[in-house]
Every structure is written in C-alpha cells, then in structure tokens.
Design a protein around this motif. Structure first.
Motif, PDB file in Angstrom:
ATOM      1  N   GLY A 178      33.414  36.925  41.608  1.00  0.00           N
ATOM      2  CA  GLY A 178      33.271  36.457  42.912  1.00  0.00           C
ATOM      3  C   GLY A 178      34.326  36.253  43.972  1.00  0.00           C
ATOM      4  N   HIS A 179      34.285  35.212  44.207  1.00  0.00           N
ATOM      5  CA  HIS A 179      35.203  34.800  45.350  1.00  0.00           C
ATOM      6  C   HIS A 179      36.688  34.655  44.388  1.00  0.00           C
ATOM      7  CE1 HIS A 179      33.168  33.351  48.564  1.00  0.00           C
ATOM      8  NE2 HIS A 179      32.072  33.025  47.604  1.00  0.00           N
ATOM      9  N   VAL A 180      36.756  34.137  43.134  1.00  0.00           N
ATOM     10  CA  VAL A 180      37.665  34.105  42.331  1.00  0.00           C
ATOM     11  C   VAL A 180      38.213  35.565  41.959  1.00  0.00           C
ATOM     12  CG1 VAL A 180      38.606  33.747  39.847  1.00  0.00           C
ATOM     13  CG2 VAL A 180      37.497  32.121  41.176  1.00  0.00           C
ATOM     14  N   GLY A 181      37.392  36.564  41.647  1.00  0.00           N
ATOM     15  CA  GLY A 181      37.892  37.884  41.334  1.00  0.00           C
ATOM     16  C   GLY A 181      38.423  38.838  42.720  1.00  0.00           C
ATOM     17  N   LEU A 182      38.048  38.400  43.746  1.00  0.00           N
ATOM     18  CA  LEU A 182      38.464  38.783  44.958  1.00  0.00           C
ATOM     19  C   LEU A 182      39.912  38.652  45.303  1.00  0.00           C
ATOM     20  CD1 LEU A 182      37.873  40.500  47.708  1.00  0.00           C
ATOM     21  CD2 LEU A 182      36.908  38.666  48.762  1.00  0.00           C
ATOM     22  N   VAL A 183      40.311  37.188  45.157  1.00  0.00           N
ATOM     23  CA  VAL A 183      41.270  36.667  45.855  1.00  0.00           C
ATOM     24  C   VAL A 183      42.516  36.725  44.558  1.00  0.00           C
ATOM     25  CG1 VAL A 183      42.493  34.408  46.389  1.00  0.00           C
ATOM     26  CG2 VAL A 183      40.260  34.885  47.272  1.00  0.00           C
ATOM     27  N   TRP A 184      41.989  36.341  43.420  1.00  0.00           N
ATOM     28  CA  TRP A 184      43.124  36.089  42.298  1.00  0.00           C
ATOM     29  C   TRP A 184      43.219  37.339  41.734  1.00  0.00           C
ATOM     30  CZ3 TRP A 184      45.970  32.305  43.355  1.00  0.00           C
ATOM     31  CH2 TRP A 184      45.794  31.164  43.879  1.00  0.00           C
ATOM     32  N   GLY A 185      41.995  38.132  41.571  1.00  0.00           N
ATOM     33  CA  GLY A 185      41.994  39.671  40.930  1.00  0.00           C
ATOM     34  C   GLY A 185      42.965  40.569  41.840  1.00  0.00           C
ATOM     35  N   TRP A 186      43.288  40.291  43.049  1.00  0.00           N
ATOM     36  CA  TRP A 186      44.142  41.017  43.700  1.00  0.00           C
ATOM     37  C   TRP A 186      45.656  40.595  43.574  1.00  0.00           C
ATOM     38  CZ3 TRP A 186      44.208  45.188  46.897  1.00  0.00           C
ATOM     39  CH2 TRP A 186      45.283  45.358  47.773  1.00  0.00           C
ATOM     40  N   LEU A 187      45.881  39.016  43.485  1.00  0.00           N
ATOM     41  CA  LEU A 187      47.302  38.645  43.610  1.00  0.00           C
ATOM     42  C   LEU A 187      47.944  38.751  42.238  1.00  0.00           C
ATOM     43  CD1 LEU A 187      49.200  37.023  45.096  1.00  0.00           C
ATOM     44  CD2 LEU A 187      48.418  34.926  44.154  1.00  0.00           C
ATOM     45  N   VAL A 189      36.484  35.760  30.948  1.00  0.00           N
ATOM     46  CA  VAL A 189      38.001  36.162  31.047  1.00  0.00           C
ATOM     47  C   VAL A 189      38.138  37.624  31.285  1.00  0.00           C
ATOM     48  CG1 VAL A 189      40.260  36.065  30.112  1.00  0.00           C
ATOM     49  CG2 VAL A 189      38.806  34.263  29.806  1.00  0.00           C
ATOM     50  N   TRP A 190      37.194  38.331  30.464  1.00  0.00           N
ATOM     51  CA  TRP A 190      37.137  39.763  30.529  1.00  0.00           C
ATOM     52  C   TRP A 190      36.737  40.286  31.769  1.00  0.00           C
ATOM     53  CZ3 TRP A 190      39.570  43.900  28.449  1.00  0.00           C
ATOM     54  CH2 TRP A 190      39.072  45.199  28.375  1.00  0.00           C
ATOM     55  N   ALA A 191      35.588  39.557  32.208  1.00  0.00           N
ATOM     56  CA  ALA A 191      34.893  40.129  33.213  1.00  0.00           C
ATOM     57  C   ALA A 191      35.724  39.865  34.383  1.00  0.00           C
ATOM     58  CB  ALA A 191      33.770  39.115  33.575  1.00  0.00           C
ATOM     59  N   PHE A 192      36.621  38.623  34.581  1.00  0.00           N
ATOM     60  CA  PHE A 192      37.452  38.390  35.575  1.00  0.00           C
ATOM     61  C   PHE A 192      38.685  39.676  35.534  1.00  0.00           C
ATOM     62  CE2 PHE A 192      41.845  36.542  36.710  1.00  0.00           C
ATOM     63  CZ  PHE A 192      41.690  36.597  37.979  1.00  0.00           C
ATOM     64  N   MET A 193      39.481  40.079  34.555  1.00  0.00           N
ATOM     65  CA  MET A 193      40.246  41.031  34.344  1.00  0.00           C
ATOM     66  C   MET A 193      39.896  42.396  34.735  1.00  0.00           C
ATOM     67  SD  MET A 193      42.549  40.056  30.851  1.00  0.00           S
ATOM     68  CE  MET A 193      41.183  40.369  29.701  1.00  0.00           C
ATOM     69  N   LEU A 194      38.582  42.559  34.866  1.00  0.00           N
ATOM     70  CA  LEU A 194      37.888  43.967  35.389  1.00  0.00           C
ATOM     71  C   LEU A 194      38.426  43.996  36.790  1.00  0.00           C
ATOM     72  CD1 LEU A 194      34.627  44.314  33.355  1.00  0.00           C
ATOM     73  CD2 LEU A 194      36.582  45.588  32.980  1.00  0.00           C
ATOM     74  N   ALA A 195      38.572  42.772  37.451  1.00  0.00           N
ATOM     75  CA  ALA A 195      38.788  42.829  38.867  1.00  0.00           C
ATOM     76  C   ALA A 195      40.173  43.367  39.051  1.00  0.00           C
ATOM     77  CB  ALA A 195      38.795  41.457  39.525  1.00  0.00           C
TER      78      ALA A 195
END
Length: 553
Positions: A84-93, A272-278
């Motif tokens: 969600g928002h975390v994946g969009l913002v931190w998944g980029w940075l 954690v794995w789901a987030f890393m897919l971002a």
C-alpha cells in the motif's frame, strides 16, 4: 608502442598507442576534443561517429530513458498491492541506495573505457584472458536482450496509456483490445525508428527537450482543471507532484498514513516478502543509465561526461521519483478501490479521482509524451549496443548491422533491426501476463549485463583497470560487492510471481524468456561461437593509430 599480434585470428590488438605513456593519465583527465579519439584508438576502435553530445546532453539522454513519471504511473498495480502506502513510498526509496552502488561502479568503468561496446567490452577486458571472449559473449547477449525487450516494454506501455486516455475521454464508450493496441505499438515503433535514424546532432539537441518535458520547472501558467488554480512550476513530473496533493484538498490522508500505512494485497502471507516485491517497481525505471556509456563515441569529453551522466541521472530520477511517490501517497484515499479500477492503469484512476477528467487527460497526455520520448531515447541506446556487438562480428549478419550510414553517420541498419525485433516481441502483448513478464525479463537482462563487469572488476580485474577521470579508488571493492549482491537479490525477486495464487493468467514467465535467450546464446557458444568469437576486435590500423596519437600532441 606495445603491439600484440594474434596470428590465429589474423588481427592486431593495439594495447597502448600513446607515444607518451607518462602523459596518458593527464590526457585522460582532460579527455576532450581529439583526445577522445586517441583514447578510443587505445581501446582498439576507429572513430566513426561525430562527437556532438555535450555533457549536459549526455545527462539528459540517460535521464530521458529513465522517464520518471511513466515509470511510476505504469507500475501502480505492482507497488500498491505490495504494501500500500508503504510499498509505494519506501519500496521506491530503499532500492535507490543500492542502485547508486551499481551506477557508481558502472561510472568508473565507463570513465576508464569510453566505448559504445560498453558492458560487453568491460567484461571482456576485466575477465581472465582464458575466459575473456565468453565473458563478453554473456554480457553482450544479456544486454541486447534487455535493450530490445525494454524498447518493446516502453512502447507497448505507451500504447496502453493511449488506450487508457481514449477510454477516459469517451467515458468508457471506447475500450480498445489487444489487436488495436498492437497496431498502435507498430505505429509508435515506426516513428521511433525514423527519429533514431537521425544524425547525432539532431539526437543530441532532442535530448535537452526530452529532459525539459520530463521534469523542468518553467514560469508559465498551466491549468490542469477548473478545480486547480494554475501552478507556476511546470514540466510533467513537476505538474503531477503539485497537482495530486493540492487537488486532493481535504481528502488528503494524514502524513502518518501516507508514510506508514501498510496493506498486503499480494496473497503472500509473509508481509516482509510482500513488501520487498515493491522493489521491482523502481528497478524497471532504473534501467538504461548505461546508455551514457553506449553513446560515449558520440560524446565530447566522454571519459568525464559518461560517468557524470550515469551518476547525475540516477540520483535525479531517484529523488524526483520519491517525491512523486510521496505526492501520490497523500492523494490515495483507498488502496483497494484504486486497485479495483476498470482502467488498465490505476494511476489513471487516481488522477481521475483527484483532478477530474480534464485534469487527468492533461497530465496523462503529457505523461504519454514523456513515454514517447523515453522510447525514442531507448531506441538509440539499443541500436548502439547492436552496432557495437556487430562491430566485433558477434551477431548473425554483423556486416549489415555494423554499417554506418554515410549521410547521417549513425548505424541506421542497427536501428531498424531493433525496431523489427521489438515489434516481434510485442506480439506477447496479446497476453497481458506475457507482456508483464517481458518487462521483468528486460530488467533481468539489463542487470545481468550490469553485474557481470562489476563482478569481474572486484575479482579477476582488480589490477587490470586503468582509472579514468572518475574513480572510486579504494571504495571500488565495498561498492562493487554491494552492487553485485543487490543484483543477485533483485534477479531472484523478479523471477517470483506477484501473488501466491499462480495460474496461467498471472504466472511470471520472465525466467522462461530469459532462459530461452541464454539457451540460444549458450548453445551457439558451445556449438560454434567459441571457435571463432574472440571478443572485442580492433578495427584500427596500428600505423593510423600512432599518427592520430602524435597529431594530438
């Protein structure tokens, strides 16, 4: 003058052509005007292009290929489910820091060996002599795979963006299918082929325009919609950054939610794995910065301009992209509702919800322009890779693809080979799953070619590299280790499906596409290429090279 003759292959490998060896470092530091061609001669090649790219145009070229706003706009369906928002913002940075390590390592290599052969040449020169040709073969085919599939991905994505704009403009009355979308792709590829066939001077000037359209701030009024008062900072990315949070008004989410709200819509139980897919989202955007190396034979002061272009473009794209992600995060009220849109791209729905139909079409059309310019720049990049590989007789029909057009002094034949191959790859667009896998395959191919010379730099090539004006010094080892480790991780990540419920419709076929290329390349190496391919093949006479070196003193 040190000269090595390979009698078996009947060629002369010019290792050192400078009359004054003590001055070579000083000349490399200057590396402007005639010194560019001397350095190229030292690398074994004669100058065949006009050097009409300045440093700022080289930066603009690399920046244009990594078009920020289309890269983010077309990948919302990946980043939003993965946090969600975390994946969009931190998944980029987070990936930006690791990509900078890859870019820094590549910049050092480009500064030392400024040639259009780029990664393929770096790999061959840094590998153990016994495996030099094989290293070049692997890096070359990996890079070509990434370059051509990236052209297809960019232009097919643009075709989808156009169909999205048509659907919104007609209030859903016209929804074009795969057939018309492929027809748009062919038209786009043809236009890009014509642009990429232009002279170096025209291409260099166009890239300044590309960069301005993508992100420049200029003082003029631009009314996005009746609900938005005209912001004074324009440029497509700038307009989107301003429009989204301003137009959202009271519907903006809180800062805490914009930065910290986590949602997992992937189906993977491990968050954690789901987030890393971002992380795969910025990796698709952060491809093509090696273009600064591939056009180095067309750049004045290439040993300085190429590394600067690589570093500046990656840093700029990373910064602008993160700001855009933050702006979008503030405007997203409901992630599930956005993912449930009937439009082919959720970002289009976000614009529609935030700035209205007119505002959405205004920004979306400008985003299409940016993507179009990105495709044109990528076409040039891919053609230079084809040309350089063919110059060393590594491709079927190399005698055609290495020809330089007398009028434009550019590899026009290589341009149209790229266009034809991209059109063939575009047939995968009749399956949305295959097309998504093609985008993943382009990243895998590109980053495999990026990591190969970096790995060799920190292993067998530790003492082989002659530093150019830009050097990492003692930092080359830790930076290189981080870069290689990151590439290995991201390639593994790109091979996984985005959801646990895998079927024919959402299977990740990227590994199949990549393996098909490597089976072909590996098979041709074992059957034939290992007997005749010798790696970078000098095409300059020793006597001419010495005269060139003396004339610049």
């Amino acid at each position: 003058m040190d000269e090595k003759v390979d009698k078996e292959h009947g060629r002369t490998d010019v290792q050192t052509l400078s009359v004054d060896d003590d001055a070579s470092t000083e000349d490399a530091a200057k590396d402007i005007g005639p010194h560019d061609n001397v350095r190229l001669a030292q690398l074994g090649y004669k100058a065949e292009f006009k050097r009409e790219f300045s440093m700022i145009e080289t930066v603009a070229f690399a920046f244009a290929i990594m078009a920020v706003i289309p890269g983010i706009s077309t990948t919302f369906s990946i980043s939003l489910p993965s946090g969600g928002h975390v994946g969009l913002v931190w998944g980029w940075l987070i990936p930006c820091f690791f990509v900078m390590c890859v870019a820094a390592s590549m910049a050092e290599l480009a500064s030392s060996m400024p040639t259009s052969a780029g990664l393929y040449y770096f790999s061959a020169k840094l590998a153990p002599e016994k495996y030099s040709a094989l290293a070049g073969w692997i890096a070359g085919w990996a890079n070509i795979t990434g370059q051509v599939t990236l052209v297809t991905s960019i232009d097919y994505t643009l075709a989808q963006m156009i169909t999205t704009a048509i659907a919104v403009g007609t209030d859903g009355a016209v929804n074009l299918g795969a057939g018309p979308t492929y027809g748009i792709l062919i038209a786009l590829l043809f236009v890009h082929g014509c642009i990429c066939s232009a002279t170096t001077r025209i291409l260099a000037r166009l890239n300044l325009f590309y960069a301005l359209v993508t992100s420049a701030f200029i003082g003029t009024d631009f009314c996005l919609a009746p609900t938005i008062h005209p912001p004074y900072a324009v440029g497509t990315t700038s307009a989107a950054i301003l429009a989204l949070p301003i137009a959202a008004g009271d519907n903006r989410v809180s800062t805490k939610e914009a930065f910290m709200s986590f949602e997992n819509h992937t189906g993977w139980t491990n968050n954690v794995w789901a987030f890393m897919l971002a992380f795969t989202v910025p990796m698709w955007t952060f491809t093509g910065y090696d273009s600064a190396a591939h056009i180095s034979e067309e750049v004045s002061g290439a040993a300085k301009a190429a590394p600067v272009a690589i570093l500046v473009s990656v840093a700029s794209v990373g910064s602008l992209g993160w700001i855009l992600c933050i702006a979008a995060s503030y405007a997203i009220v409901s992630v599930p509702d956005l993912l449930a849109t009937e439009l082919s791209m959720p970002m289009g729905q976000l614009y529609l919800d935030t700035v209205g139909k007119q505002g959405m079409l205004a920004i979306w059309c400008l985003t299409c322009v940016v993507q179009f310019l990105c495709g044109a720049a990528q076409g040039v990049d891919a053609s230079r890779v084809i040309f350089a590989f063919a110059r060393d007789n590594a491709l079927p029909g190399s005698q055609w693809w290495k020809k330089i057009n007398r009028r434009t002094q550019t590899p026009v034949n290589a341009v149209w080979l790229v266009i034809v191959l991209a059109a063939i790859c575009g047939l995968l667009g009749f399956s949305s799953t295959a097309l998504t896998s093609l985008a993943g395959a382009s990243v895998i191919g590109m980053y495999t070619s990026y990591a190969t010379p970096i790995f060799l730099r920190i292993t067998s090539g530790r003492h082989k590299l002659k530093p150019g004006p830009f050097s990492l010094g003692a930092l080359y080892m830790p930076v290189g280790l981080v870069a290689v480790a990151w590439v290995v991780f991201i390639i593994i990540l790109l091979c996984f499906p985005a959801t646990t419920a895998v079927d024919d419709d959402n299977m990740n076929y990227a590994v199949v596409i990549i393996m098909a290329v490597f089976v072909f390349a590996g098979g041709s190496w074992l059957v034939s290429a290992r007997k005749w391919f010798v790696g970078p093949l000098p095409n300059i006479d020793t006597e001419d090279a010495v005269i060139l070196s003396c004339d610049t003193k």
